[in-house]
Each structure stands twice: as C-alpha cells, then as structure tokens.
Scaffold this active site. Structure first.
Site, PDB file in Angstrom:
ATOM      1  N   ASP A  90       0.814  -1.211   0.000  1.00 37.63           N
ATOM      2  CA  ASP A  90       0.000   0.000   0.000  1.00 37.63           C
ATOM      3  C   ASP A  90       0.849   1.264   0.000  1.00 37.63           C
ATOM      4  OD1 ASP A  90      -2.629   1.210   0.098  1.00 37.63           O
ATOM      5  OD2 ASP A  90      -2.134   1.816   2.140  1.00 37.63           O
ATOM      6  N   MET A 147      -7.905   5.531   2.904  1.00 38.12           N
ATOM      7  CA  MET A 147      -8.046   6.716   2.050  1.00 38.12           C
ATOM      8  C   MET A 147      -6.799   6.999   1.220  1.00 38.12           C
ATOM      9  SD  MET A 147     -11.095   7.822   2.496  1.00 38.12           S
ATOM     10  CE  MET A 147     -10.925   9.413   1.681  1.00 38.12           C
ATOM     11  N   ARG A 148      -5.757   6.183   1.378  1.00 32.73           N
ATOM     12  CA  ARG A 148      -4.530   6.475   0.646  1.00 32.73           C
ATOM     13  C   ARG A 148      -4.748   6.387  -0.861  1.00 32.73           C
ATOM     14  NH1 ARG A 148      -1.188   3.607   3.344  1.00 32.73           N
ATOM     15  NH2 ARG A 148      -0.262   5.317   4.543  1.00 32.73           N
ATOM     16  N   ALA A 149      -5.586   5.456  -1.299  1.00 34.83           N
ATOM     17  CA  ALA A 149      -5.837   5.307  -2.730  1.00 34.83           C
ATOM     18  C   ALA A 149      -6.449   6.572  -3.318  1.00 34.83           C
ATOM     19  CB  ALA A 149      -6.752   4.109  -2.979  1.00 34.83           C
TER      20      ALA A 149
END
Length: 691
Positions: free
Chosen positions: A193, A274-276
C-alpha cells in the site's frame, strides 16, 4: 561512473515509463512498484530515471541533504542558519536485499566511540536517499525487519534511530521504487500500500520488437558511451519536459467533478483506507501537468485508477492483482460532471504519443519512432541481466491428465473449499535459518539474549559487553586519554533470538480414495489455508503429489505460495495410492534442499487418509519404511488425516507414529485444538530423540 542505459532507448514498456515519469513530475505520487517476469528491463528503466531528474540544491557539507531554502531545524548536522548552498545530481540509492539494519538507518560510529570516547552518528541509506530515489530490487525478498523500517520512514517522512546510546531524528523523504518477480512471492499488504503506483511488465511476443531490444542492448554493451551519445538529444528533450511539467504542476486544478469520480471509483472497488483516493488525485494532477494542461479530465482519472488501484485490490496472496475496466468505465460515466471540458485548457487530450494516453497507459512518453533506433511501440525490453527467479516457479503447471494403469479412472480437478485461519505449526528446537515468523531461532535481528566471544568475523557488536570486558585492563594498558583501549580479545558478539521461516513441504494424496468431490474440495481448502499461513510466516513451500503408480514434484520449494495454490487448483485425482512413493519423493526433495540451504529447517505436512494400495507387494510396509527415513533425519512432520465416514481405520495415525510426528483431522485443523498439535509435534520429536 559507469554509463547507464538511456531511458528513451527502452523499447515499449509504456506503462512502466509513464509511471516513472509521473513520479519524476510529482514525487508526492508515492513511488512505483514494478511487477513482472525476469529479464524485462525493470531494473534498467528504474536506474535510467535518475539521470532525468533535475539537480538538487543542498546545504554544503550537510550529510542529510538539507534544502537551503528550508533547512531541517532538527538536522543532526545543523542548525543551518546561514548555510552556503550547492547543487548535486539527484541520487538513486540502492537498498540490497541482504542489507543490515545498521546500514539502512545508520548507527553509532563504533570507531569514534571506542577511539575517541565520543558519541557520533553514522548516517545510513535512508539519509542518503533523502530528496532522491530509494530503489529496492527484488523488494519482495526484503527481510521483515527492513520492511518495518521502510514503512515507518515512508509514513513519517523521517527516520528515528534509538540504539546503543544514540538518539537521532533526520528527514527521509524519498521516491520509493521497487521491482519484483511475483513468482518468488508477494509483498506484505502494508508495504504494498505504500507504493503509489504499480505496473505489470512482460516481454513482448512480437518478433520485430524483440529483435529491436536485442539490437539496442548489443549496441550498448559494445560501446556504452557512443550508444548514450546517440540518445542524448531525446534524453535532453525529456529532461526539459519533466522540468516544464514540474513548473506547471502547482497551477493544475483538480475540480469537484474529477474529485467525485476519484472518490466514487475508490468506493466502487472497495479499497481499504483513504490512501488510494489521495494517490489517485496526485496522479491525475501529474498526468494533466505532463500533458501540458491545467485541468484534470476524466481520462486522467481513468489512467490514474489503472495505475493506483490494481495492487490495492488484493485481499489475499491468491488473488491476482488487476482492475475490471468495464466496471471502471461505468463508474466514471455515472459520476461524470456535466460541465467537464468547458473550461479553458480542457480540450481533449492529445491522442498521439505525446498525450497521457488511453487505458494502455503509454501516452506520455516520447515516441520510439523518433529515436536513432526506431522500433514499434508496446514491446518489452531486456536489460541483459536476470531479475532473479526461482527454478520451481518456472516449471509448467500441473501435467495434463494421463492414464495411471491402475484400473481406476481419473477425475477432473475440483474447486477448493474456502480457506480458513489456522493456528501456528512450528518446528521444535532453536534454529538458525532465514528470518521469518514461524519457529524460534538465533537470528541476526531480534531481541538480544546475551553476548559471546566471536568465533569468526565480528558482525553484531555487543557494545556494553565489550566495554565491560575492556574496562578492567585500562590501567595496565596505559590508557591516558578519553578513548578506551580495546583489544581483539575484548570484542563481544551479540546473540539474538527471533523467528525463522521454514520450508513447509506438502505431500498430498491425489489417489482415487481421495477422489470424492466433497472430500477433495475440503482437502484443497485445508492445504490452501496452510499455504496462506506459510505466506504470512515467510516460509518457503513445496508440493509433492502422489497418485496412480508414482509421485511427482508439482512445485519445487519456492517462496511463491500463489504458485503452489495454482498447482493445487489444477490437481486431478484418481488411481491407486503409492504412499511410499510420495514419502520417498518428499525425502529426495528435502535432501536436496538441505544441501542448498542447510540452515532452513523443514516441516513435512502429509495430507492423506493413510491408505497405501500401490508400490509393491506390501505397500503398507514400504510406506512405513519410507516414513522412518524422515524420522531418522529428524524432520518435523504432521499428518493431516483425511479419512471420513463412521468406520475409520486410523491408518493416518499409524503413519504419524512412524514419522515421529503427529496426526490431526481436517476438523481439528479448523478448531482451537490445533494449538495442541504443536505440543504433540514437539513431544514426538523429543520421544524419538530419547529413543
């Protein structure tokens, strides 16, 4: 300094080149993970990127590359109040798979500590990579303790070192680029990720493109300087375009419509966290700047999704990364803004090679046809060196059905039942194998348990024990200054205990007695569960199957558990049960692996109902003799008893006793009672040794 292969001379690899260039435009995108088969120019393209990056302004003499415009107030070499500035080329720092923790984060300068009696910090690779590129080849083979340190640095943008009396914090913001061959195993989800983008690469199957790859590589090997000079014009043009896109980036507007599409896409594909969303937004903005626009379009969002989401869709190591493009298009169309394209600078992206490109992703790269050695687009490259690999993972899938001559028909492969979580199986004793998460072992990394005199070269100094050993002799040695007078006999090696990864070899009965569909489905589900456990504990796995007249190695020992799962899925059943052949084949595999990797201890998992109906006039006695070979070698063994029905013969239990191991039923494999299995394995080993 050796000449690098020019970035613009790489044939094809459009997605890879675009992902690297977007990170060059906007380092905030978060790096690139390059997945693909060996020999596809992954390393070549990454190393070539460093030559395209602009120079970095730094504080003169600062070992931590502080920016003169905003120096780090906590820099160990600071404070830099009025610091002279200088410029240097952007660095690409390579992190070897076998690097030590000290080399990565830095450590106490032992020489100064012992000679001068002062504490001084020696920076590591994270400090060298600050404001540059940190490149990890074969990142999936990186040890867990190094991955943990990388995760911390990537998350916080700084590195904290608290060890051996040293307390240091320094900035560590870098572009993380990793390459890997999926056949050798997958990455931990946490590290996966952290990579902003991911691309899959494969060598072209077009003969013309492969010819051009070979032609260019041979020309480079013959005269690297001349080859690089032929591409200097294209390299310079690309370098200027990166600088222009960087200058335009702050002016790019991410409108509400595009932001809604990003959020809707991430929600539709159920990515975690929420990183995406953030990575997609930064990628879409970089795509717009790369195309020379100041507004983000739906095409930018689509391309960003194809680069930022595939590796975030994996739920377990058996899931193939990827994205349903039809679903992606439906989501983007559903949330498309009505006024998109009306603003100034919002024309359709250039469909040619200078634009951001369509779903194939190679749009933003200079056209190959304009270089000195033109070649068609879309091909694969080869850097002339292997990207690693595993002999086992290169073998063909499970063989096609063949007659076994045993009078029983072969049945097609059945689908495995849903995997479940298992408790840990471990090998008894204290090993010295590769770092992992299964059995207790003496390791290079772990908790310090003591100190000993080094038997060979000193690798891990136990500072306190060394000082204690040297302190009583200072007067006799004539010490007069602040430094400690230390001799070779005073040095002490730290002993550490952690966990090791083992070789888990599965011997799976695929005979007719296992062929009932419900039963074989449950067996495959149990093996998949154990494979998932092996993935989480960083084990190597191997797969031996036996049916009909013989046994075969379906997968030689490898770190790729998904390769083992693929072989298992294709496994047909039928024929007699050559149990002795399966055990002997497993013994041969383990014998070879002991020679290759003597420090990695094996765990044999035999999945069978215990029946033996093939392999000679007395197959049961032959199976018992084969089992005793494993017991004589001290191999820890577990028999997963697949026998079902109201009447049970208990043959699997007899086999476990011959192996000196333990037996567990499929039902017990799911239950908490499996915790007692570890104790049984250990007890069996202890009993055998006592005998």
């Amino acid at each position: 300094m050796s000449t690098r292969y020019p970035f613009t001379a790489v044939v094809g690899m459009d997605d890879l080149r675009l992902a690297l260039l977007l990170n060059a435009v906007s380092p905030a995108v978060g790096g690139v993970l390059v997945r693909g088969e060996k020999g596809t120019a992954k390393s070549t393209a990454v190393r070539a990127l460093a030559d395209l990056l602009p120079e970095v302004p730094v504080v003169a003499g600062c070992r931590f590359s502080c920016d003169p415009a905003s120096p780090d107030p906590g820099c160990p070499d600071g404070p830099h109040e009025v610091a002279p500035a200088s410029a240097r080329p952007a660095r690409m720092v390579e992190l070897p798979v076998g690097a030590s923790e000290d080399r990565l984060v830095g450590a106490l300068d032992i020489e100064k500590a012992l000679a001068d009696g002062v504490k001084a910090f020696e920076p590591g690779l994270l400090a060298d990579a600050h404001r540059g590129i940190l490149y990890v080849d074969e990142v999936n083979l990186l040890h867990d303790h190094l991955i943990d340190l990388l995760l911390d640095a990537a998350a916080m943008g700084s590195s904290y070192v608290e060890r051996e009396g040293v307390s240091v914090r320094h900035a560590a913001r870098f572009l993380l680029v990793g390459t890997m061959n999926p056949e050798e195993g997958e990455l931990r989800p946490q590290l996966l990720d952290r990579f902003g983008l991911t691309v899959e690469v494969a060598a072209s199957r077009e003969p013309g493109q492969r010819v051009e790859v070979v032609r260019r590589r041979l020309a480079f090997d013959d005269d690297p300087a001349a080859f690089a000079a032929r591409w200097a014009g294209e390299e310079s043009a690309l370098r200027e375009r990166i600088a222009a896109a960087r200058a335009l980036l702050p002016q790019v507007t991410l409108g509400d419509a595009a932001l809604l599409q990003i959020a809707a896409t991430c929600a539709a594909f159920e990515v975690d966290g929420m990183r995406a969303d953030i990575v997609m937004a930064r990628t879409a903005t970089a795509l717009a700047a790369w195309a020379g626009r100041t507004d983000v379009t739906s095409d930018d969002v689509r391309q960003a999704a194809l680069l930022a989401l595939p590796h975030r869709r994996r739920r377990n190591p058996f899931d193939a990364p990827g994205l349903d493009e039809e679903k992606l298009d439906e989501t983007l169309e559903q949330f498309k803004g009505e006024d998109e394209g009306r603003g100034e600078g919002d024309e359709d992206p250039d469909p040619g090679p200078e634009g951001p490109g369509g779903p194939g992703g190679g749009g933003g790269v200079p056209p190959q046809g304009e270089g000195p050695d033109s070649a068609p687009e879309g091909g694969g490259g080869n850097d002339g060196q292997s990207d690693g690999g595993n002999d086992g993972a290169e073998q063909a899938p499970a063989p096609a059905p063949r007659p076994d001559g045993a009078g029983a028909g072969e049945r097609a492969a059945v689908k495995a039942a849903e995997p479940f979580r298992t408790k840990m199986l471990s090998v008894p004793g204290l090993g010295e194998g590769a770092a992992g998460r299964r059995s207790r072992a003496r390791t290079e990394h772990g908790r310090t348990t003591g100190a000993v005199r080094p038997r060979g070269a000193l690798t891990k100094l136990h500072l306190t024990a060394t000082v204690r050993a040297a302190a009583p002799h200072q007067k006799a040695r004539g010490r007069s200054g602040p430094g400690l007078v230390v001799r070779r006999d005073d040095l002490r090696q730290a002993t550490r205990e952690g966990r090791e990864g083992n070789l888990v070899l599965f011997a799976v009965d695929a005979s007719g007695s296992m062929a009932a569909r419900q039963r074989m489905s449950a067996v495959k589900g149990a093996v998949l569960s154990l494979l998932l456990d092996a993935y989480q504990r960083r084990d190597k796995v191997g797969l031996v199957t036996f049916r009909g007249r013989d046994a075969e190695v379906a997968l030689p020992p490898t770190s790729s558990v998904d390769a083992a799962a693929a072989r298992l899925e294709l496994l047909p059943t039928g024929g007699r049960t050559p149990l002795s052949a399966g055990l002997l084949k497993a013994h041969d595999v383990l014998r070879v692996e002991r020679l290759r990797d003597p420090s990695r201890r094996p765990l044999l998992v035999v999945v069978t109902d215990g029946r033996a109906t093939g392999g000679g006039s007395d197959p049961v006695a032959l199976a018992a003799r084969a089992a005793r070979l494993h017991a004589a070698d001290g191999t820890a063994a577990v028999v997963v008893d697949c026998e079902t029905g109201p009447v049970r013969l208990g043959l699997a239990g007899d086999l476990a006793r011959e192996l000196g191991g333990s037996a567990v039923t499929l039902d017990e494999l799911r239950a908490d009672s499996i915790a007692g299995l570890v104790r049984n394995v250990q007890a069996g080993q202890s009993t055998r040794r006592a005998a």
